[in-house]
Write an enzyme that holds these catalytic residues in place. Structure first.
Site, short mmCIF file in Angstrom:
data_model
loop_
_atom_site.label_atom_id
_atom_site.label_comp_id
_atom_site.label_asym_id
_atom_site.label_seq_id
_atom_site.Cartn_x
_atom_site.Cartn_y
_atom_site.Cartn_z
N CYS A 1 0.95 -1.35 -0.02
CA CYS A 1 0.03 0.02 -0.08
C CYS A 1 0.99 1.30 -0.09
O CYS A 1 2.04 1.34 0.18
CB CYS A 1 -0.90 0.08 1.44
SG CYS A 1 -2.10 -1.23 1.32
N CYS B 1 -3.12 4.74 2.57
CA CYS B 1 -4.08 3.76 2.76
C CYS B 1 -4.88 3.64 4.05
O CYS B 1 -4.36 3.51 5.10
CB CYS B 1 -3.49 2.39 2.10
SG CYS B 1 -4.71 1.31 1.74
N CYS C 1 -2.24 -2.80 -3.76
CA CYS C 1 -3.51 -2.89 -3.14
C CYS C 1 -4.58 -2.30 -3.97
O CYS C 1 -4.45 -1.36 -4.65
CB CYS C 1 -3.58 -1.93 -1.53
SG CYS C 1 -4.93 -1.39 -1.10
N CYS D 1 -5.83 1.63 -2.74
CA CYS D 1 -4.97 2.65 -2.72
C CYS D 1 -3.94 2.91 -3.88
O CYS D 1 -3.60 3.96 -4.15
CB CYS D 1 -4.19 3.03 -1.26
SG CYS D 1 -2.91 1.93 -1.26
ZN LIG Z 1 -3.68 -0.14 0.49
#
Ligand SMILES: [Zn+2]
Length: 354
Positions: free
Chosen positions: A38, A42, A68, A71
């Protein structure tokens, strides 16, 4: 721990805990339990013991982590300004923008695009696209070129997919193409009357072009027709002027002394709804000597179910012959109606067929 990290682990953890977007791009957080990495901002919040820090996406992915989906850490690779600029260019070229479409064109998530664009430009991509369209539409509608298709062209040039959407947009700013010069408000119309092979002919125009060509037998009736059509305009009968040149071209065509092309070159100043303008433009594509059905025209303008509306738009044509509504006949071959009488329509069709 990974190399190339210039920040301390505590600072990174702190930034991650605070969802501090200022750190986005400076490091990445991978979560061992999920296999996902991330950006610091995030909202995902795993336990500290499960995270690892990376300097960049490539090294996180090399270690087996996936980006991810909340994000989109990869998108940090695109500098905000460059992304906004690319997006502006895309909108200017394509003229419309659905956020999801823009996102895939820019290869970033719609959310990221929205946020970045707004930060750089001060308004969202959709707001930008809308203001661009309205701006182009206003420019085009007020432009110096007066053509019967003006409204339609303007709308399509301005990037609207359909006229109805254009109306929605214009309503929002208090204007519609048809209301733009309602009843001929602001128009200075000069007209004259002459004989032609179809009887009496009234020719009227503004400094921009022809706005009426009527056929009849009675001058007073034709004049009343003009005033009914343009109740808000300033109308004057002139014994000479540009209208005479136009009248001559029409009379010559009626006598077979000029090709239809000479009428197509005449300037027009005709306001109508966007739909009418599309129909009128389609009529001008019908070569002399040929006819089309209302259904053909509906098909040609991409609204095959609008046959009835097409017939109405043909009936609302105020520039006879120059916009050749007489070339539209019934599906079954019947001549159909004509604003200036079926006999004139038939005479025109016969003459053009020769
Ligand atoms: Zn994330």
């Amino acid at each position: 721990m990974q190399t190339n990290l210039t920040l301390s682990e505590d600072e990174m953890w702190q930034a991650f805990t605070n969802k501090d977007a200022a750190y986005d791009g400076r490091f990445f957080v991978a979560v061992r339990t999920t296999g996902i990495y991330c950006r610091p901002s995030c909202p995902a919040k795993p336990a500290r013991k499960n995270v690892a820090f990376f300097a960049d996406c490539d090294s996180a992915e090399a270690a087996g982590y996936r980006a991810c989906k909340r994000c989109h850490p990869r998108e940090l690779l695109l500098p905000a300004e460059a992304l906004a600029q690319d997006t502006v260019r895309w909108i200017e070229q394509h003229g419309h923008a659905r956020l999801s479409e823009l996102g895939s064109a820019m290869n970033v998530s719609p959310f990221h695009l929205q946020r970045t664009f707004k930060r750089v430009m001060g308004l969202s991509p959709l707001e930008y696209a809308k203001s661009l369209r309205v701006q182009r539409l206003k420019t085009a509608l007020r432009g110096p070129d007066a053509q019967p298709t003006r409204s339609t062209d303007a709308i399509y040039e301005a990037g609207f997919n359909t006229a109805s959407r254009a109306y929605e947009q214009l309503d929002a700013i208090g204007m519609t193409p048809s209301a733009y010069q309602k009843g001929g408000r602001g128009m200075a119309i000069a007209y004259g009357l002459v004989d032609c092979s179809l009887g009496r002919m009234l020719i009227a125009g503004t400094p921009r072009g022809l706005c009426a060509v009527y056929f009849g037998n009675d001058d007073a009736e034709l004049e009343r027709e003009l005033r009914d059509e343009y109740p808000a305009a300033h109308i004057e009968r002139h014994s000479e002027g540009t209208w005479m040149t136009w009248a001559q071209a029409i009379a010559q065509y009626l006598l077979g002394a000029q090709p239809y092309h000479s009428l197509q070159k005449l300037p027009l100043d005709v306001q109508g709804t966007a739909f009418q303008a599309r129909v009128w433009q389609a009529l001008r594509q019908i070569p002399p000597g040929q006819t089309r059905s209302y259904a053909d025209i509906a098909q040609a303008i991409g609204q095959p179910s609008a046959t009835r509306a097409v017939a109405n738009a043909c009936g609302a044509n105020r520039v006879g012959l120059v916009i050749p509504c007489h070339r539209v006949v019934r599906e079954n071959g019947d001549t159909g109606g004509y604003r200036w009488g079926i006999a004139r329509k038939e005479a025109l069709l016969v003459a053009e067929h020769r």
